[in-house]
Design a protein around this motif. Structure first.
Motif, PDB file in Angstrom:
ATOM      1  N   ARG A   1       3.503 -37.939 -34.513  1.00 56.51           N
ATOM      2  CA  ARG A   1       3.458 -38.860 -33.174  1.00 56.51           C
ATOM      3  C   ARG A   1       4.864 -38.981 -32.533  1.00 56.51           C
ATOM      4  NH1 ARG A   1       1.201 -44.527 -34.107  1.00 56.51           N
ATOM      5  NH2 ARG A   1       2.209 -44.155 -35.976  1.00 56.51           N
ATOM      6  N   ALA A   2       5.063 -38.870 -30.976  1.00 54.17           N
ATOM      7  CA  ALA A   2       6.320 -38.743 -30.299  1.00 54.17           C
ATOM      8  C   ALA A   2       6.449 -39.804 -29.244  1.00 54.17           C
ATOM      9  CB  ALA A   2       6.464 -37.052 -29.809  1.00 54.17           C
ATOM     10  N   LEU A   3       7.442 -40.569 -29.440  1.00 57.49           N
ATOM     11  CA  LEU A   3       7.730 -41.606 -28.439  1.00 57.49           C
ATOM     12  C   LEU A   3       8.768 -40.821 -27.197  1.00 57.49           C
ATOM     13  CD1 LEU A   3       7.459 -44.550 -27.467  1.00 57.49           C
ATOM     14  CD2 LEU A   3       9.473 -45.022 -28.609  1.00 57.49           C
ATOM     15  N   ASN A   4       7.873 -40.998 -26.286  1.00 59.06           N
ATOM     16  CA  ASN A   4       8.729 -40.080 -24.995  1.00 59.06           C
ATOM     17  C   ASN A   4       9.071 -41.037 -23.974  1.00 59.06           C
ATOM     18  OD1 ASN A   4       8.108 -37.151 -25.258  1.00 59.06           O
ATOM     19  ND2 ASN A   4       6.206 -38.031 -25.992  1.00 59.06           N
ATOM     20  N   LEU A   5      10.453 -40.596 -23.414  1.00 55.19           N
ATOM     21  CA  LEU A   5      10.658 -41.421 -22.027  1.00 55.19           C
ATOM     22  C   LEU A   5      11.178 -40.285 -21.468  1.00 55.19           C
ATOM     23  CD1 LEU A   5      12.226 -43.788 -20.459  1.00 55.19           C
ATOM     24  CD2 LEU A   5      14.123 -43.351 -21.843  1.00 55.19           C
TER      25      LEU A   5
ATOM     26  N   VAL B   1       7.224 -44.145 -20.194  1.00 54.07           N
ATOM     27  CA  VAL B   1       7.186 -44.317 -21.593  1.00 54.07           C
ATOM     28  C   VAL B   1       5.668 -44.001 -22.056  1.00 54.07           C
ATOM     29  CG1 VAL B   1       7.650 -45.487 -23.610  1.00 54.07           C
ATOM     30  CG2 VAL B   1       9.227 -45.800 -21.749  1.00 54.07           C
ATOM     31  N   SER B   2       5.741 -42.700 -23.166  1.00 58.06           N
ATOM     32  CA  SER B   2       4.459 -42.691 -23.360  1.00 58.06           C
ATOM     33  C   SER B   2       4.718 -42.344 -24.951  1.00 58.06           C
ATOM     34  CB  SER B   2       3.646 -41.400 -22.700  1.00 58.06           C
ATOM     35  OG  SER B   2       4.723 -40.209 -22.771  1.00 58.06           O
TER      36      SER B   2
ATOM     37  N   THR C   1      -2.229 -34.524 -26.461  1.00 58.36           N
ATOM     38  CA  THR C   1      -2.573 -35.579 -25.677  1.00 58.36           C
ATOM     39  C   THR C   1      -1.373 -36.731 -25.535  1.00 58.36           C
ATOM     40  OG1 THR C   1      -3.455 -36.612 -27.666  1.00 58.36           O
ATOM     41  CG2 THR C   1      -5.194 -35.478 -26.469  1.00 58.36           C
ATOM     42  N   THR C   2      -1.712 -37.553 -24.759  1.00 59.03           N
ATOM     43  CA  THR C   2      -0.468 -38.646 -24.476  1.00 59.03           C
ATOM     44  C   THR C   2      -1.377 -39.950 -24.245  1.00 59.03           C
ATOM     45  OG1 THR C   2       1.636 -39.257 -23.789  1.00 59.03           O
ATOM     46  CG2 THR C   2       0.291 -38.062 -22.274  1.00 59.03           C
TER      47      THR C   2
ATOM     48  N   PRO D   1      -5.169 -35.684 -21.413  1.00 61.90           N
ATOM     49  CA  PRO D   1      -4.566 -34.473 -21.921  1.00 61.90           C
ATOM     50  C   PRO D   1      -3.185 -34.361 -21.250  1.00 61.90           C
ATOM     51  CG  PRO D   1      -6.720 -34.272 -21.091  1.00 61.90           C
ATOM     52  CD  PRO D   1      -6.275 -35.686 -20.956  1.00 61.90           C
ATOM     53  N   TRP D   2      -2.459 -33.657 -21.992  1.00 63.69           N
ATOM     54  CA  TRP D   2      -0.946 -33.199 -21.206  1.00 63.69           C
ATOM     55  C   TRP D   2      -1.461 -32.322 -20.174  1.00 63.69           C
ATOM     56  CZ3 TRP D   2       2.005 -30.759 -25.978  1.00 63.69           C
ATOM     57  CH2 TRP D   2       2.404 -31.905 -26.905  1.00 63.69           C
ATOM     58  N   LEU D   3      -0.249 -32.223 -19.265  1.00 62.22           N
ATOM     59  CA  LEU D   3      -0.599 -31.442 -17.970  1.00 62.22           C
ATOM     60  C   LEU D   3      -1.044 -30.010 -18.399  1.00 62.22           C
ATOM     61  CD1 LEU D   3       2.396 -32.580 -15.673  1.00 62.22           C
ATOM     62  CD2 LEU D   3       0.022 -33.322 -15.479  1.00 62.22           C
ATOM     63  N   ASN D   4      -0.304 -29.471 -19.469  1.00 58.42           N
ATOM     64  CA  ASN D   4      -0.857 -28.174 -19.849  1.00 58.42           C
ATOM     65  C   ASN D   4      -1.834 -28.013 -20.831  1.00 58.42           C
ATOM     66  OD1 ASN D   4       0.122 -28.750 -22.160  1.00 58.42           O
ATOM     67  ND2 ASN D   4       2.158 -27.747 -22.112  1.00 58.42           N
TER      68      ASN D   4
END
Length: 193
Positions: free
Chosen positions: A104-108, A39-40, A22-23, A15-18
């Protein structure tokens, strides 16, 4: 130079911090104890507010849906379509609104005092060379398998949602990607400041 492959099947979702999404963490640097970059891959299935990360910068890019609208602090709103890239302050509250279907999101996420970063989505042709002098080079594949030659190393195959990581001490390094026009890949470059 060291090369590793992070396979999609080895990831777990958290789960996300909030708690609003989800990640799946793909890779991160922990050489200084805390991480200098991470990277997630996030699944965004509803409108939500992103978790905040004080002291961090973020770059996000979305795919697999119709895009999102981001509302970031006083910067106003920004429409993100598939493969658009957006940089913002991780400490600022950011609201994400789906344009239609889930994405979907690629996060840096990275510490700007230690790292300079860039994400690109080069257009795929049958064979594409790519030259980089970044300290860390990451290649994230979407779709059909792609074959990658890194300098004089054996060819590496990346499947759907796999990520190749190159810790590059060689200066300028050439990658050659071989695939089809049905696939896409992100190239993430990280330079140490």
């Amino acid at each position: 130079m060291t090369i590793s492959v992070h396979r999609a099947g080895a990831r777990t979702s958290t789960p996300w911090l909030n708690g609003l999404g989800t990640t799946s963490e793909i890779t991160k640097d922990t050489s200084h104890g805390d991480y200098a970059w991470r990277v997630s891959l996030a699944a965004i299935a509803r409108d939500s507010t992103f978790s905040t990360f004080a002291g961090m910068q973020r770059i996000i890019t979305v795919f697999g849906g119709s895009g999102v609208r981001l509302r970031t602090g006083e910067q106003g709103s920004r429409e993100l379509h598939a493969f658009d890239v957006h940089r913002f302050d991780g400490a600022v509250e950011t609201r994400c609104e789906l344009r239609a279907d889930p994405v979907r999101a690629l996060n840096l996420i990275y510490r700007a005092e230690r790292i300079t970063a860039r994400i690109q989505w080069p257009v795929l042709t049958r064979s594409r060379p790519f030259l980089s002098d970044a300290a860390i080079i990451l290649v994230y594949n979407i779709g059909p398998a792609v074959l990658i030659n890194v300098a004089k190393n054996p060819e590496i195959e990346l499947g759907d949602n796999d990520l190749l990581q190159i810790n590059n001490a060689a200066g300028s390094t050439e990658l050659v990607l071989h695939g089809t026009t049905k696939g896409r890949w992100a190239i993430i470059e990280l330079w140490e400041t």
